[in-house]
Write an enzyme that holds these catalytic residues in place. Structure first.
Site, mmCIF file in Angstrom:
data_model
loop_
_atom_site.group_PDB
_atom_site.id
_atom_site.type_symbol
_atom_site.label_atom_id
_atom_site.label_comp_id
_atom_site.label_asym_id
_atom_site.label_seq_id
_atom_site.Cartn_x
_atom_site.Cartn_y
_atom_site.Cartn_z
ATOM 1 N N ARG A 34 -55.723 48.138 104.668
ATOM 2 C CA ARG A 34 -54.443 47.592 105.429
ATOM 3 C C ARG A 34 -54.559 46.213 104.949
ATOM 4 N NH1 ARG A 34 -53.875 48.211 111.750
ATOM 5 N NH2 ARG A 34 -53.143 50.309 111.073
ATOM 6 N N LYS B 5 -53.639 35.050 98.719
ATOM 7 C CA LYS B 5 -53.261 34.604 97.461
ATOM 8 C C LYS B 5 -53.500 36.279 96.468
ATOM 9 C CE LYS B 5 -53.594 30.001 97.687
ATOM 10 N NZ LYS B 5 -54.717 28.826 97.935
ATOM 11 N N ARG C 56 -58.545 50.863 116.043
ATOM 12 C CA ARG C 56 -58.492 52.351 116.126
ATOM 13 C C ARG C 56 -58.276 52.912 114.645
ATOM 14 N NH1 ARG C 56 -55.107 53.290 120.668
ATOM 15 N NH2 ARG C 56 -55.955 51.497 121.613
ATOM 16 N N THR C 57 -57.355 52.344 113.971
ATOM 17 C CA THR C 57 -57.287 52.818 112.791
ATOM 18 C C THR C 57 -58.599 52.794 111.728
ATOM 19 O OG1 THR C 57 -54.826 52.355 112.767
ATOM 20 C CG2 THR C 57 -55.894 53.071 110.373
ATOM 21 N N HIS D 205 -47.077 53.312 106.812
ATOM 22 C CA HIS D 205 -48.501 53.851 107.404
ATOM 23 C C HIS D 205 -48.429 55.455 107.480
ATOM 24 C CE1 HIS D 205 -52.058 53.951 109.768
ATOM 25 N NE2 HIS D 205 -51.662 53.413 111.033
#
Lengths: 178, 306
Positions: free
Chosen positions: B106, B84, B56-57, B134
């Protein structure tokens, strides 16, 4: 240094004349709608609509248009302006749309306004009414209705103050600082 | 607002937040038009760099970006493949070489958006970094609250559930306090911080905590971030901290119920509350689009490269 160009009475007469000219040119108020450009144009549009109502006893629809998202200088501006309301609560397709702005300068705002309008529909014609035409066009755009032509130097500023924003109606020319 | 990145709500003052919300309110009108696209960011390129699964985001950002006429590239990375620092660095240097303008990122680790902002000449928008922040979720929640309550001054807002794993809780707490609202945390002791952040009241009892609140923000129980037992069973959790009709009745009559989604019905929220008259959950989704458009628009001013 500021010089007064128009006072309250002058502005009132201009609104009255432009209202008459709009009706004359379009042969009556039928099919006309007014769209004011944020911010100054919105107040002027409301006043012209009010005047048309008293002259013709007919109300013409009035909308407001914010052009921020259509400007051609967005990528050059450091600080993007708040996007104000665009409120056109009627279909403009097939209508005679009169765009209304306070000051006509480079013509770039009007270009942006026409692009924005096209995203709302396909008007039969678009006309332009301005309170002040100060020259220095950068695009092939001219107004159909002009309150007053004011020759200016490019560095000078025109300041339009309206009572809807809490001022006494007036227009001033702010001279460039030497 | 002359800002290049949106990484934490701490960067935004009250006036900045209201400016973003004002523009978002205008974008909501754009989203109702026949032609929902505006040319504001024509020629700009956005990379959506998602190291964590998100539907959704990511979709919300992608639609917002397209509505502003940007070119959108989705760079989806399987959550396990890159952890890493060095490979993250290489990835972003590659993306930088494409000549993009925005990176929406994200990641499961705190601080990745900062890292990118430091090493890449682009605008960075944090779409969630681990359990840290967020910010666009906090902004869309603020818009939703403002639409219902008018202002924030003195509002009582309860954030309920899995607080310690929640970046939504942290960003909301910071943003709401900046705006003048009072924040409460409600949840089991295992899911609350050991000490309340300044200005926040904490409640272990949901009945006690919901008394007189104007806004309830439910959080998703995040099984994927829990590597040990924080409560016996989900049924047990619902029994003690789930938002039911009876518990909702403890809040003000006109309280609104919010949830960032996806919802676990029957765990943190009862179905009849999730679908009830006080829920504004789908409005949050629409507001998410408008707020993300607004953030992109306000971050995209020219010549502010630090």
């Amino acid at each position: 240094m500021a010089k007064e160009l128009l006072n309250r009475k002058d502005i009132e007469r201009i609104i009255s004349r432009i209202a008459h000219e709009i009706i004359e040119k379009n042969k009556g108020p039928e099919g006309i709608c007014l769209v004011g450009i944020q911010r100054g144009g919105v107040h002027l549009a409301a006043r012209i609509a009010e005047k048309i109502k008293t002259i013709e006893s007919a109300s013409v629809p009035v909308g407001s248009l914010d052009i921020s998202l259509y400007r051609d200088d967005l990528s050059l501006r450091k600080d993007h302006p708040v996007v104000r309301k665009t409120d056109i609560p009627f279909d403009i397709s097939g209508k005679k749309v009169v765009l209304i702005d306070d000051v006509l300068f480079t013509g770039r705002s009007i270009r942006a306004a026409m692009d924005a309008l096209m995203d709302y529909g396909r008007p039969a014609v678009i006309q332009l009414a301005v309170l002040i035409d100060r020259g220095h066009r950068e695009l092939p755009i001219r107004a159909d209705y002009v309150g007053k032509n004011i020759p200016t130097a490019k560095k000078e500023k025109i300041d339009v103050q309206l009572q809807e924003d809490g001022f006494e109606d007036n227009v001033q020319l702010i001279k460039a600082k030497e | 607002m002359t800002r290049k990145h949106l990484i934490t709500m701490r960067d935004l003052g009250k006036a900045d937040i209201h400016q973003i919300l004002d523009t978002a309110a205008s974008f909501k009108d754009v989203l109702k038009r026949d032609i929902k696209k505006v040319p504001a960011l024509r020629g700009k390129t956005v990379v959506n760099l998602f190291y964590e699964p998100s539907t959704r985001t990511r979709t919300s950002f992608e639609i917002a970006e397209k509505r502003l006429s940007t070119d959108v590239v989705n760079f989806a990375v399987a959550s396990s493949s890159v952890t890493k620092g060095e490979s993250l660095f290489d990835t972003i240097k590659n993306i930088e070489a494409y000549g993009v303008d925005f990176v929406v990122v994200r990641h499961s680790s705190t601080g990745v958006p900062n890292f990118i902002a430091e090493h890449m000449d682009v605008s960075v928008i944090n779409a969630g970094d681990g359990i840290n922040e967020h910010p666009t979720q906090a902004l869309l929640d603020a818009l939703t609250i403002r639409e219902h309550k008018g202002s924030f001054e003195g509002l009582e807002v309860a954030i309920v559930g899995d607080i310690i794993h929640s970046r939504v809780a942290r960003s909301n707490m910071i943003g709401l306090q900046t705006l003048g609202a009072k924040v409460r945390y409600i949840g089991p002791p295992t899911l609350l911080p050991p000490q309340a952040p300044p200005g926040v009241k904490m409640y272990y009892s949901i009945e006690e905590g919901l008394k007189g609140v104007d806004v309830i923000i439910m959080l998703r129980i995040q099984m994927e971030r829990m590597n040990k037992s924080f409560f016996p069973t989900t049924a047990d959790y619902f029994c003690h901290w789930g938002l039911t009709k009876d518990r909702l009745a403890m809040a003000k009559k006109d309280a609104i119920v919010m949830h960032p989604g996806p919802m676990n019905r029957g765990i943190e929220i009862a179905s009849d509350v999730a679908d009830g008259p006080q829920n504004v959950i789908l409005q949050q989704v629409t507001n998410g689009l408008a707020v993300r458009m607004s953030v992109l628009y306000h971050l995209s001013g020219g010549e502010h490269h630090a």
